[in-house]
Each structure stands twice: as C-alpha cells, then as structure tokens.
Design an enzyme around this catalytic site. Structure first.
Site: not given
Ligand code: NAD
Length: 430
Positions: A122, A206, A364
């Site tokens: 992240k 998402t 992704s």
C-alpha cells in the site's frame, strides 16, 4: 488566530494518527487470534504482525504559485512470500504511517482470501488533491514514482488506485516508470486507462465485487434484493458504481453521501441523475438543499448498509443505532473492533472489508495477467471470472465461520492469513 488554527490542525492530525494506530493494533490483534485458531505459533505472529518493508519519502514539488512544497509519501510491503506485493496508492490529507501499514496488511489478507499470487502492499501521500491543479498532481504522481522506483515493479510490487487517485494518475505513474526503466512497463501499475493496458471491468470492479457479496449475504439472511433498502456512505469509485449495481438489481437506494453530507429518500433516489452530477472526487451533495449528516446517514432505516468512504465510521458510539440487518464493508476499516462485537451481538450480519471489497484487487490481478501476456479479455470474461472468485471466496469464509463458530471478520482473517503463513514456513521465514 493563526496560532490557534495551526494548533487545531496539529491536534486534529494527532487524533487521526491515534485512530490509525488503534486500527493497526486491532488488525494485529485479529491476526494473532486467527493464527492461534490455525495452530501457528508466536514466531509466525512476529513475522506477520508488521510489514517486511516500509519506505518514507519526501517529494519536493514546484507549485503553480512558484513556491516549492515538500510532500511526504509512504510505501509499505507487508509480505512477499507468495508473490510480489500489490496495493493502491492513496492521496489524502489524513494519510499516515500506521494507516498505510494496516492497509498493506489488509491487502495481504484480501489476496489470501481470493487466492491471488500476491502479498499486500500500500502507498499514500499526505496531500489534498481537491486543492491541487492538474499540473501539480502530475508532478506529485511522477515524483512519487521516482522516489519509490527502486522497490516497485511488475515482479516486485504493483500499485493501483485508491482514495482520490484514478486512472489518469495511474497513467502518469506508468509513464514515469517506463521512462525510468527505458521500456514500456504496463505491468508496473493497474487501474490504468484502457488504451494504456487497463482491463475492461476494472473501473467498476470493486463495486461489482461488493454487489456480488451483497447478493450472497442477502441470500444467507433470506432478504430479497428486489425491494431491499440500501444505504451507501461515499459516492466515489466504490460507492457510486455500487449504487448503480444495486439500483439495477431492483433494490431501492434510500441514502447516499459524500464528504460534505448525505441525501435520503425512502422511495429510492434517482441514481442515474446522481451519477451524472457527481464530480471526479465523488462529490454531489452541495447541489442539494435538504442534506443530512454522514452520522445520520449511517443510522437511517434500511436493510443493507454499505460504508464505502473512509475508516472508523461505525464505532462503539453509533453501533447500537445502526438499523440495517446486513452491513457490508466496501471501504477499508470502516468498523472498529468494538463496533464489530456490538453488531455481531445484535445479530447484524457483518461482511468484512477484506472479503467484500476484494473485487478491486482481483480485477487488478486480471489486468496484470493481461499486461504480462499482451492478450486482452472481453468484459464478459472479466465479469464471469470475478463473479466466480467472489462467490467462492464468500462461501469459503462463511463455511469457516460456521465450522469454527467465529464471526465473519475472524473467519476472513483465518482464510486470508493461512496461505501467507504456510508459504512463509516453506521458505524458512518462521
Ligand atoms: P473515492 O476517492 O473515489 O471516493 C471517496 C468517497 O468518500 C467520496 O464520495 C468522498 O466524498 C467520500 N468521503 C471522503 N472523505 C469522507 C469523510 N470524511 N466522510 C464521508 N465521506 C467521505 O474512493 P474509492 O476508491 O471509492 O474508495 C472508497 C473506499 O473503498 C476506501 O476506503 C478505499 O480504500 C476502499 N476501496 C476502494 C477500492 C477501489 O478500487 N477504488 C478497492 C478496495 C477498497
């Protein structure tokens, strides 16, 4: 006056850091519990409780007014025992070290739940993109890539969009990375525009994944999605497309919000209209007169509540006031551990973030696979593959929760951490 404003800002920053630290420690607590349930010892916890690598960078940017501003950015890589790390980059004023570390651990868990060959990563930059020009944002995006370029790459760590970052920012970043490496490297980052090697279905992935999970959760609770009343906090990438998916499935979206406020209508909101009038930061509420607060939105009468904005929204202060019988976390970390316990005790079915929002990292992954093969799939192929992974992941977590008689969050952590722990054992890391 100026001194007061500065002191207030510092105080607010400290409070946010405290909250993130609490969130990080809560994550470690659940990891500890999950590892114990899986019969792994303390050594494994020592390895997995923190990221293996954490980089802090400072990025000087010449602003439009001629001054130079130095931005702080981070990249965290939790664990790469099963493959390269993967995870989004957040541009937000409240980004801090503990938050980025916790988010990278959650990415590991998501990849474990969906069985992707990645560990968690992240990144984030402390900035407010809403107050920056396009040129400043481009310089910051490129500067960040130069600063972290040594530790990222298609086989090392693959970034993606997150809060207040989008496909344009991914495009600047892949361009900068390709310049540095001196060859086109589409597999360096995901969430790119289609013409630069993005995947069909990534923009809505998402939300699509959350919608699939909501459907499965509704089945378990005997709720018919048609006519179910849904409330969604946040109207950005995750929230706005989810509203559309829910609307198209026949549900009534009775409340939505952005950072400034919320609107509600028990007869169902006009989602197509809202999608047309929201801006690129997921803001729309300033166009309406009768707004309510985000706090009131969360407590609205509804069947399904979806926090899809930021962390720490459902706490011990408002968990007793949540009316929904299903809470599906589209945002990362919207519910504290204390609130999780209260909701579980009240019989609310809570589907945790690391399961419900894993559609983003799944597509992704599809994008990265397509980039590596230079062979691109149809939207139908992407959607079908996503649906299978989300339904299987939901069923697997639900099954573990039933077998071990634990809540869905602990079950999701158990599924998510297992593969990392096993791979780390084989590598001799613990
Ligand atoms: P986004 O930037 O597109 O939208 C964020 C939304 O939240 C906007 O409507 C904004 O107005 C609202 N918001 C911001 N601050 C708020 C506050 N303090 N209170 C209430 N609302 C606020 O972000 P996104 O990509 O939709 O991400 C939303 C959440 O979903 C985040 O927690 C993110 O980590 C998570 N998530 C996103 C993805 C993805 O692919 N986009 C994947 C997994 C998880």
């Amino acid at each position: 006056m100026v001194v007061d404003a500065v002191l207030n800002k510092i105080k607010q920053q400290q409070q946010e850091e405290q909250q993130s630290l609490k969130m990080y420690h809560s994550t470690q607590t659940v990891i500890h519990e999950a590892l114990k349930k899986l019969n792994f010892g303390e050594q494994m916890y020592e390895l997995l409780k923190e990221p293996l690598r954490f980089l802090e960078v400072r990025i000087p940017i010449k602003m439009d007014d001629g001054t130079v501003k130095v931005f702080t950015g981070y990249r965290s890589q939790h664990n790469d025992s099963v493959g390269p790390t993967k995870g989004g980059i957040r541009f937000h004023p409240e980004v801090n070290e503990a938050e980025v570390k916790a988010l990278s651990i959650w990415m590991s868990l998501k990849c474990g739940i969906t069985n992707l060959p990645f560990g968690g990563g992240k990144g984030g930059i402390i900035c407010d993109p809403r107050k920056m020009s396009g040129r400043e944002l481009e310089c910051l995006s490129r500067g960040y890539v130069r600063a972290i370029s040594q530790i990222v790459g298609p086989c090392k760590d693959i970034p993606a969009p997150d809060v207040y970052t989008n496909s344009q920012i991914m495009a600047w970043m892949v361009d900068e990375y390709s310049h540095l490496r001196e060859f086109d490297s589409p597999g360096f980052i995901t969430g790119k525009p289609l013409v630069l090697g993005g995947s069909k279905g990534r923009e809505t992935a998402t939300a699509h994944g959350v919608a699939i999970v909501i459907e499965e959760a509704a089945k378990k609770k005997g709720i018919n999605l048609k006519d179910a009343r849904v409330v969604i906090q946040g109207f950005g990438n995750a929230g706005s497309y989810l509203a559309k998916f829910m609307h198209d499935a026949g549900a009534k979206v009775v409340g939505v919000s952005d950072v400034l406020g919320a609107i509600t209508d028990q007869n169902g909101l006009d989602i197509d209209y809202l999608l047309d009038c929201r801006d690129s930061f997921g803001t729309f509420s300033s166009l309406f007169n009768n707004t309510i607060s985000n706090k009131e939105l969360l407590e609205l009468d509804c069947d399904i509540l979806v926090p899809a904005a930021i962390s720490n929204q459902i706490t011990e202060k408002n968990a007793y006031d949540i009316k929904a019988s299903i809470v599906v976390e589209a945002a990362n970390g919207p519910t504290t551990l204390e609130a999780t316990k209260i909701l579980n005790d009240r019989g609310v079915f809570l589907v945790p973030d690391i399961l419900s929002n894993a559609g983003g990292v799944t597509v992704s992954y599809f994008e990265w696979v397509q980039n590596n093969q230079s062979y691109y799939w149809t939207e139908e192929e992407v959607d079908n593959k996503l649906k299978k992974i989300m339904v299987d992941s939901f069923e697997n977590v639900y099954r573990i929760s039933q077998i071990h008689q634990v809540d869905m969050r602990l079950a999701a952590y158990m599924v998510g951490i297992k593969k990392l722990a096993e791979a780390s054992c084989f590598r001799g890391w613990a």
